[in-house]
Design an enzyme around this catalytic site. Structure first.
Site, PDB file in Angstrom:
ATOM      1  N   CYS A 120       0.849  -1.195   0.000  1.00  5.93           N
ATOM      2  CA  CYS A 120       0.000   0.000   0.000  1.00  5.93           C
ATOM      3  C   CYS A 120       0.878   1.236   0.000  1.00  5.93           C
ATOM      4  CB  CYS A 120      -0.994  -0.020   1.147  1.00  5.93           C
ATOM      5  SG  CYS A 120      -0.389   0.611   2.678  1.00  5.93           S
ATOM      6  N   ARG A 402     -12.602   6.664   5.445  1.00  6.05           N
ATOM      7  CA  ARG A 402     -12.304   5.336   5.973  1.00  6.05           C
ATOM      8  C   ARG A 402     -12.151   5.371   7.489  1.00  6.05           C
ATOM      9  NH1 ARG A 402      -8.685   2.281   1.953  1.00  6.05           N
ATOM     10  NH2 ARG A 402      -9.015   0.808   3.619  1.00  6.05           N
TER      11      ARG A 402
END
Ligand code: EPU
Length: 431
Positions: A120, A402
């Site tokens: 990521c 998120r």
């Protein structure tokens, strides 16, 4: 894609209620797979990540209901039977923590097929420690085509696991797998993050026998089954720390409520060093900065109780306006300075060499268009935007959604001039 527009320059005055912790809530949701009885989680944050994990759990047979109960927002998760033990790439890719369903699925059914999460933006983030811990507990692990196939047809067995270095996710994963193993598991060099203790204590409320949580050695005596429980999610120390730094950067007086001040003790000490007044109550913290200049403060991120990597970007936003130079070192992730060039667009003066950022404070930041690269970096850009002169537009706001519940609402209530500009629905990227 939604964007956030901030007209900077207003100090913040008011109360900010802190939500339940994302990084606890998603592990507690995964732990609900370990029992056939309902788990009622209260103080639940409503976030893109909790919704996404809910979609994944539904594939395994979990019935999920969300409501506003007498204790606030709650989610009831009930998995009478695991109807599938398959976690597809498309869902795991979008939130790497969903990889942690592997242990509970394996512990409950004896087999699971879960996609590897991949890298990521903040680092490579392998899961080798997770897999080694499951193997130590007797799982047979194979990997094909990006998937982990795990089997333990006769159940997992207690073992001694010594982590070669500290990992939050691997500690939690091993813990969730060990609670239903035959015999005793001793885990050494564990992470001590408060979210791990929250998970362990919830598991104990479900009938598990876990001790030592919050220390580097956790001992688990396996039990044959777990039962349902009610559990209140611990407060989000990273959200709390983010608003504390926002108050310090924008100036004014912010009172955080529904918080445990001891969980952000190191950050609060750093804010005092930076020139803020901090008052710690039982479940409140007040951060005040009126006319005082921001003083430069050095920091190095570390595992809990050290300075959280998840607050590094936000603190850097504060330091961009300090009266002098500060040095910020990142030791947990190899690529967690993605916010630096974006802060540069607002006029910050930061030089990065390896894992060290030298921040030369500037007299003012100026509003600009910036791009959020990950969750905490997005929060850093919002904080910088609150203090910048003129308008800042933060793009790719889905990162913020998120992990921050009602961010614009909480900041507007304190006088910030911040609003969401609606756009198309985004496809979430991995984080
Ligand atoms: N690591 C490995 N192998 C492993 C596991 C980890 O090499 O098997 C490395 C990682 O690549 C990293 C270091 O070990 O360099 C520490 O990673 P850790 O496992 O502790 O982190 P995590 O469990 O993946 C959680 C939080 C992160 C937070 C870190 C550190 C969740 C869902 N995520 O990640 O939160 O930064 O601990 O505190 O709990 C966030 O919320 O924005 C976030 C990134």
């Amino acid at each position: 894609m939604d964007r956030i527009a901030i007209e900077g320059g207003s100090p913040l005055f008011g109360d900010i209620p802190i939500s339940g912790a994302k990084n606890s809530a998603i592990k507690l949701m995964a732990a609900s797979l370990l029992t056939s009885e309902p788990i009622r989680l209260t103080n639940m944050p409503r976030l893109a990540d909790t919704r996404l994990l809910g979609r994944l759990l539904a594939r395994f047979g979990t019935q999920i209901s969300e409501s506003d109960g007498p204790d606030g927002q709650q989610t009831v998760l009930h998995t009478p039977e695991i109807t599938s033990s398959f976690a597809p790439y498309d869902l795991v890719r979008q939130m790497r923590a969903s990889f942690n369903v592997l242990g509970p699925l394996l512990a409950r059914t004896g087999h699971a097929k879960v996609s590897l999460p991949g890298g990521c933006t903040i680092g490579a983030r392998p899961v080798d420690l997770h897999l080694k811990a499951l193997e130590a507990l007797g799982a047979h692990i194979d990997m094909h085509e990006g998937y982990v196939f795990a089997q333990a047809p006769r159940g997992l067995k207690g073992a001694e696991i010594e982590f070669p270095f500290v990992s939050v996710g691997a500690t939690e994963h091993a813990l969730m797998a060990a609670v239903l193993a035959h015999g005793t598991t001793v885990m050494k060099n564990c992470a001590c993050e408060p979210e791990i203790a929250d998970l362990a204590e919830c598991l104990n409320a479900m009938g598990a026998k876990v001790s030592g949580q919050g220390t580097t050695t956790i001992v688990v005596e396996g039990v044959t089954s777990l039962h349902g429980t009610d559990w209140s999610v611990i407060c989000d120390r990273i959200e709390a720390g983010t608003y504390a730094v926002a108050g310090a950067t924008a100036g004014g007086e912010v009172r955080l409520t529904r918080v445990r001040p001891e969980l952000i003790a190191i950050l609060l000490d750093k804010l005092v060093e930076a020139g803020c007044e901090v008052e710690r109550g039982t479940d409140t913290v007040t951060i005040r900065r009126k006319d005082a200049k921001i003083r430069p403060v050095d920091l190095t991120t570390d595992v809990y109780p050290g300075f959280a990597t998840d607050l590094q970007a936000q603190f850097m936003a504060l330091m961009t306006l300090a009266d002098g130079e500060s040095v910020i070192r990142e030791t947990i992730f190899e690529n967690r300075f993605m916010h630096v060039p974006e802060l540069g667009r607002l006029g910050a003066d930061i030089r990065v060499t390896g894992n060290e950022a030298r921040v030369h404070g500037v007299a003012e930041l100026r509003g600009a268009q910036v791009m959020a690269t990950d969750l905490r970096a997005s929060a850093c850009l919002v904080i910088a935007g609150l203090a910048a002169r003129g308008e800042t537009i933060v793009n790719r706001v889905y990162h913020l959604d998120r992990g921050f519940e009602n961010l614009e609402g909480k900041l507007s209530a304190c006088g910030a001039n911040i609003k969401r500009l609606k756009g198309d629905t985004p496809i979430m990227e991995e984080e």
